[in-house]
Design a protein around this motif. Structure first.
Motif, PDB file in Angstrom:
ATOM      1  N   THR A 542       0.825  -1.208   0.000  1.00  0.00           N
ATOM      2  CA  THR A 542       0.000   0.000   0.000  1.00  0.00           C
ATOM      3  C   THR A 542       0.857   1.254   0.000  1.00  0.00           C
ATOM      4  O   THR A 542       0.597   2.207  -0.746  1.00  0.00           O
ATOM      5  CB  THR A 542      -0.935   0.003   1.226  1.00  0.00           C
ATOM      6  N   THR A 555      -8.699   5.153  -1.789  1.00  0.00           N
ATOM      7  CA  THR A 555      -8.519   4.599  -0.441  1.00  0.00           C
ATOM      8  C   THR A 555      -8.250   3.101  -0.474  1.00  0.00           C
ATOM      9  O   THR A 555      -7.368   2.601   0.245  1.00  0.00           O
ATOM     10  CB  THR A 555      -9.764   4.877   0.416  1.00  0.00           C
ATOM     11  N   LYS A 556      -8.973   2.376  -1.330  1.00  0.00           N
ATOM     12  CA  LYS A 556      -8.874   0.921  -1.332  1.00  0.00           C
ATOM     13  C   LYS A 556      -8.244   0.352  -2.599  1.00  0.00           C
ATOM     14  O   LYS A 556      -8.224  -0.872  -2.770  1.00  0.00           O
ATOM     15  CB  LYS A 556     -10.264   0.305  -1.138  1.00  0.00           C
ATOM     16  N   HIS A 595      -5.691  -4.010  -5.412  1.00  0.00           N
ATOM     17  CA  HIS A 595      -6.616  -3.780  -4.299  1.00  0.00           C
ATOM     18  C   HIS A 595      -5.802  -3.684  -3.007  1.00  0.00           C
ATOM     19  O   HIS A 595      -4.994  -4.564  -2.702  1.00  0.00           O
ATOM     20  CB  HIS A 595      -7.639  -4.910  -4.217  1.00  0.00           C
ATOM     21  N   ASP A 597      -7.135  -3.295   0.130  1.00  0.00           N
ATOM     22  CA  ASP A 597      -7.804  -3.824   1.320  1.00  0.00           C
ATOM     23  C   ASP A 597      -7.842  -5.341   1.338  1.00  0.00           C
ATOM     24  O   ASP A 597      -8.330  -5.943   2.292  1.00  0.00           O
ATOM     25  CB  ASP A 597      -9.229  -3.277   1.413  1.00  0.00           C
TER      26      ASP A 597
END
Length: 729
Positions: A542, A555-556, A595, A597
């Motif tokens: 991330t 955000t994700k 992705h 998350d």
């Protein structure tokens, strides 16, 4: 009851959908009774309330939480621990609105539903969890669980096992020793079984109320044995261009001067004819359209969309082996790997379906297809695209191809200094500069065609390159070497998932790459493994995404254009490679999404990305790295998701990147991008344009000519306000 007001039941449904325990299906959550103390407390209370309304549930095996209505069922599988695929014997359904219970007996049903993937119902500390999970792994590897709608009952499951020539004994998959040749007696037996299945359909529909059928069998799907003579030849397609598998071979550079090509099962012969027109020795055989053409050995043999149209497993296997025996360098195997949601009018047969045209289609999962090729040919097939694999005859060539797929582009450094001696030898030194750009190191003896000429003038490649360094920036050459070093680390790290090549299996140029860039192959493997182990830290992934100079960051998720993929941090390239190495990619990929998350990679296809200011998403492929599941999705043509801010996904040197950026800024100034939720789909975007009296054409916004003057005045004032605010920041 107050407990079951719509909001409260919605809460139950939400808790079920987010439960980390149990097996999730579209309309229900199934949990083993031993796992009930570990589920959400709200769900425990819900189950206790149901239990209070009935007796006899202590001996139940599973609890079914219905997500469509407030009912809860207790399912009885008395052989759950002993039987690898136990049958449903009885159920008790409790209506939570009235607290009444209904019991059903399924023990006398001749073709009862059975369970698969038993480990999904229990907790990891369940006594037989490891045994259940290992059985599922074996079944998945053999493709036994593919097309789950056709294995929900005992007979269907036994038929699937027969077609794959296996048995399940003591939670182990055992290969049958008997021949799979289908004779008349076999056909008669199967036909008799299907007659019974037809009579069981009504029972099965009732059973589906409680049994765990992976997918509902719609009335339009008929489970019968088709005519013995399936019209395989009708599967041939009249093409106006080369098939995708053949184009992939051409794009991979595997056709060299003198390469021979043979198309095994060529249909109308379009591919082999077009390859012949390009000057290569090419021919093709087909049992229906070209039966008299001899089957000849060739450098490249094409077996595209053949094994998926052969209904007999033994003939399917024979076709693959025969094509491999003709292969001198590389075999191309392609098959259908995606099955559509609609089966209207199609007939379930064996491990596939019979289409309306009376042709057979076996739809593979991508990993299932690789396992099948590897098992039959005893090879390590290389996924190139979704449903397309290369099988190399020579292990060294296979590894050279694998390594080349992870080599990123590099540009030869520009001449920045005027050096008279370099100018005198610039033409002679150009091949040397190109070689170092390609491999990140100097050539060794015998690697460069122009070696004799260069050595005669300079005495060595090193001395010649010293002159190159005088006219260029040395740091740019160092960056190229580092890029090649990272390319090789990514390649080696991904080879960890299969059979990592021995040093002896590497081609001479690749051996020299490792020696020059790492010191030794052993040291390179060590560094690659360290890189691979770092993938376990999703937060690190991330953080790298957040600091990437290219790509759209949400955000994700982090999304980048496919053309920029090779410029990403090596760890991100490795992360994506974990998906593409196993499954390949979509035939056409526009964007790659990471992705943040969850461990998942998505491939998105926007066919009009370059032309349309806001292109529509047509297809996507999602790869869940945690369990290596693949999901494929097609989108509504009338109201598809749209893409905004195209400039964020591409590199600055991408064609029209500047035009994309100007449009994005104009749309921000006009306030069109303020509410992303409202403009996700085409209808929402068109309404947004209408609300702002905007017309979009050729990546340029203009105002509607018939817009209300007062409204235009307000809109223009808002634009000036946004522009002023932007200039102040």
């Amino acid at each position: 009851m107050e407990f079951f007001e719509s909001e409260r039941f919605s809460e139950i449904v939400s808790r079920c959908k987010h439960s980390a325990i149990g097996k999730h299906l579209a309309s229900a959550l199934y949990v083993h009774v031993s796992a009930l103390p570990a589920i959400d407390l709200c769900l425990q209370d819900y189950e206790k309330l149901a239990r209070s309304a009935t007796e006899g549930v202590p001996s139940a095996t599973l609890v079914k939480f219905n997500l469509e209505k407030p009912t809860l069922s207790y399912l009885f599988y008395p052989d759950f621990d002993r039987d690898p695929h136990p049958a449903l014997h009885a159920s008790i359904q409790v209506n939570l609105l009235t607290l009444t219970a209904t019991r059903r007996d399924y023990s006398t049903v001749s073709n009862s539903p059975i369970l698969h993937r038993k480990e999904t119902f229990v907790l990891p500390d369940y006594p037989h969890y490891a045994q259940f999970a290992e059985l599922t792994r074996q079944e998945e590897a053999l493709g036994l669980l593919a097309n789950a709608r056709f294995i929900g009952t005992r007979r269907q499951w036994l038929q699937r096992l027969a077609f794959h020539e296996v048995e399940i004994i003591d939670h182990q998959v055992i290969q049958n020793s008997k021949s799979t040749d289908r004779n008349e007696q076999d056909i008669e037996v199967i036909q008799n079984l299907i007659v019974e299945i037809q009579s069981d359909l009504e029972d099965r529909r009732e059973i589906q109320n409680e049994g765990i059928i992976e997918e509902k069998v719609e009335p339009s799907v008929t489970l019968i044995v088709p005519p013995v003579e399936i019209a395989r030849h009708r599967a041939a397609i009249a093409r106006k261009q080369l098939s995708r598998p053949t184009r992939v071979v051409l794009e991979a550079g595997l056709f060299e001067e003198g390469t021979t090509f043979f198309d095994y099962g060529c249909g109308y012969g379009w591919d082999c004819d077009r390859i012949a027109e390009q000057g290569y020795t090419s021919s093709g055989w087909d049992p229906y359209y070209r039966p008299n053409v001899p089957k000849v050995a060739a450098d490249i043999v094409n077996l595209s969309y053949i094994i998926n149209v052969i209904e007999d497993p033994s003939e399917r296997r024979e076709a693959l082996i025969n094509a491999w025996e003709l292969t001198q360098k590389v075999l191309v195997v392609a098959a259908q790997v995606l099955i559509q949601d609609s089966f209207s009018g199609q007939i379930a047969y064996g491990d596939g379906i019979i289409t309306r045209r009376n042709t057979f289609q076996k739809y593979y999962e991508q990993e299932e297809l690789k396992f099948y090729i590897d098992r039959v040919l005893e090879v390590d097939a290389i996924p190139v695209e979704l449903g397309i694999y290369f099988v190399f005859r020579d292990a060294t060539q296979a590894e050279a191809f694998r390594a080349s797929r992870f080599r990123s582009r590099a540009t030869t450094p520009r001449i920045r200094k005027q050096v008279r001696r370099f100018e005198d030898y610039e033409v002679m030194l150009a091949p040397l500069m190109a070689f170092v750009t390609e491999r990140g190191r100097l050539p060794v003896k015998g690697e460069l065609i122009q070696e004799a000429e260069i050595w005669r003038e300079f005495g060595s490649h090193r001395r010649a390159f010293d002159l190159v360094l005088q006219a260029t920036e040395e740091s740019e050459w160092s960056a190229i070497a580092e890029k090649r070093r990272q390319d090789l680390k990514v390649y080696l790290a991904l080879s960890h998932f299969g059979k990592r090549p021995k040093a002896s299996e590497l081609s001479p140029p690749v051996k020299e790459d490792f020696k020059a860039l790492f010191g030794s192959y052993k040291q390179a493997c060590l560094l690659a493994d360290l890189m691979l182990f770092s993938l376990g830290d999703l937060q690190n992934i991330t953080d790298i995404c957040r600091t990437s100079p290219v790509g759209k960051k949400l955000t994700k998720s982090f999304t980048v254009h496919f053309s920029a993929l090779e410029t990403l941090d090596p760890l991100l390239r490795l992360y994506e490679g974990c998906a593409s190495r196993t499954f390949g990619r979509l035939e056409s990929v526009t964007l790659v999404r990471f992705h943040l998350d969850r461990p998942q990679i998505s491939y998105l296809f926007y066919p009009d990305f370059d032309r349309d200011p806001h292109p529509a998403l047509t297809t996507s492929m999602h790869v869940a790295l945690q369990d290596l599941q693949v999901f494929y999705q097609e989108y509504d043509e009338d109201n598809p998701p749209l893409l905004h801010e195209k400039d964020l996904f591409v590199l600055p040197d991408y064609p029209n990147a500047e035009k994309f950026a100007k449009l994005t800024q104009q749309e921000k100034d006009w306030g069109l991008l303020d509410d992303y939720r409202a403009i996700r789909s085409r209808r929402g975007w068109l309404k947004c344009l209408e609300d702002h009296s905007a017309i979009l054409k050729n990546h340029q916004l203009t105002r509607c000519k018939d817009a209300d003057p007062y409204k235009l005045k307000l809109l223009r004032a808002a634009v000036r306000t946004r522009q002023k605010k932007r200039s102040q920041t």
